[in-house]
Enzyme design. Sequence first.
Site, PDB file in Angstrom:
ATOM      1  N   HIS A  84      11.527  18.034  35.027  1.00  0.00           N
ATOM      2  CA  HIS A  84      12.051  18.430  33.414  1.00  0.00           C
ATOM      3  C   HIS A  84      11.762  19.849  33.081  1.00  0.00           C
ATOM      4  O   HIS A  84      12.290  20.236  32.101  1.00  0.00           O
ATOM      5  CB  HIS A  84      11.250  17.343  32.632  1.00  0.00           C
ATOM      6  CG  HIS A  84      11.438  15.990  32.835  1.00  0.00           C
ATOM      7  ND1 HIS A  84      12.799  15.492  32.541  1.00  0.00           N
ATOM      8  CD2 HIS A  84      10.772  15.044  33.328  1.00  0.00           C
ATOM      9  CE1 HIS A  84      13.116  14.196  32.819  1.00  0.00           C
ATOM     10  NE2 HIS A  84      11.897  13.829  33.660  1.00  0.00           N
ATOM     11  N   CYS A  92       9.781   6.175  34.523  1.00  0.00           N
ATOM     12  CA  CYS A  92       9.512   7.396  35.104  1.00  0.00           C
ATOM     13  C   CYS A  92       8.676   7.484  36.316  1.00  0.00           C
ATOM     14  O   CYS A  92       8.718   7.694  37.399  1.00  0.00           O
ATOM     15  CB  CYS A  92       9.369   8.660  34.505  1.00  0.00           C
ATOM     16  SG  CYS A  92      10.722   9.748  34.086  1.00  0.00           S
ATOM     17  N   CYS A 126       1.000  -1.266  -0.024  1.00  0.00           N
ATOM     18  CA  CYS A 126      -0.027  -0.065   0.177  1.00  0.00           C
ATOM     19  C   CYS A 126       0.984   1.457  -0.122  1.00  0.00           C
ATOM     20  O   CYS A 126       0.806   2.036  -0.535  1.00  0.00           O
ATOM     21  CB  CYS A 126      -0.890  -0.024   1.144  1.00  0.00           C
ATOM     22  SG  CYS A 126      -2.253  -1.130   1.151  1.00  0.00           S
ATOM     23  N   CYS A 177      -3.370  -0.899  11.083  1.00  0.00           N
ATOM     24  CA  CYS A 177      -2.966  -1.096   9.759  1.00  0.00           C
ATOM     25  C   CYS A 177      -3.264  -2.584   9.673  1.00  0.00           C
ATOM     26  O   CYS A 177      -3.625  -3.222   8.755  1.00  0.00           O
ATOM     27  CB  CYS A 177      -1.866  -0.757   9.180  1.00  0.00           C
ATOM     28  SG  CYS A 177      -1.724   0.615   8.089  1.00  0.00           S
TER      29      CYS A 177
END
Lengths: 259, 105
Positions: A179, A220, A77, A112
């Site tokens: 972070h 984490c 495809c 898919c």
Amino acid sequence: MSFWRAIAVGALVAAAPALLAGEIPSDARRSGYAFMGPDTRAMQDDDTANPGMLFVLDGEALWTKKTGSAEKACADCHGDARSSMKGVAARYPAFDKALARPFTLDQRINLCRANHQRAAPLPYESRDLLALSAFVAHQSRGVAITAGDDPELKPFVAQGRDLFMQREGQLNLACTNCHDDNFDKRLAGAPITQAQPTGYPLYRLEWQTLGSLERRLRSCMSGVRAQAYDYGAPELVALELYLMSRARGLPMETPAVRP
Amino acid sequence: MAALINVPAKARRGDIIEIRTLTSHIMETGFRHTADGALVPRDIITSFTCRYNGAEIFRADLFPAIAANPYLSFFTVAKESGKFEFAWIGDNGYTSTASAPITVE
């Protein structure tokens, strides 16, 4: 009265930086690559020394292999992945209209397989799924991340942001506490990064294998002693989506190498 | 299994060249246990050889402490055009081979 009003205004002004903390300005965003030592950087930069490339090679073989009861390969495809898959991973997780929710590249591959190849879904973190998603994401290497631009994704990005900002676990820490607020410092000798997911799936030397962003998020979560969400949980997808939208404009590095 | 080989395509006679190899292998140590206490059996590469036009130029023995996807780099002198052949041998009858050509001027 004006005295109390002045105190109220003062309190608001003092609180404002704390409320705004958490957003890294776009020109200050840095990939985890910038936090690594020269040895690990050299390993990522050399495609014959980067162990993630072994998975990309496996994925390339799987791309053209016919599978499922439909006897179809991805290539039947999508054709040549070098052109058809270029830039695709940079906009994942993407919104699926039929399911009315975002889904990750790994989930897209399994959709898919179910809809077009009529094959059994590949388990999360299995070698074949990691190899396929590494191969697809590798085609976007150097492409700037645009995930989360779809207006329909807005509530899901917001959900991911809320999860990122929310304290959890026995250590009562939110993602943002490390972070956003403390990157460039160290935690037990390891550099704290900005958590920009530019190179997933990536090869972690600690894991001795390739792993997905969901695996990273789950480790984490166990690190702050919280109950990690299951693979594929909507919360993990929302977090992944928020992180990708937060890394907007950074180039993809897949397969990255991290310590 | 997938392997990545880095050999210079061309070299001058007498040049010292670097050869780098990376191969895919889990290198299970045989010391780890599953969550229910069962020992995970050892599954490692035990030996690596490199031949240059049939003659062995490098050999290495590998042990459980070596990380997954072993990376080996070594040097040789470019003598003549031909082929490098690599072979990895391991537990449970594991064998894997790869080769790379070189042109020596």
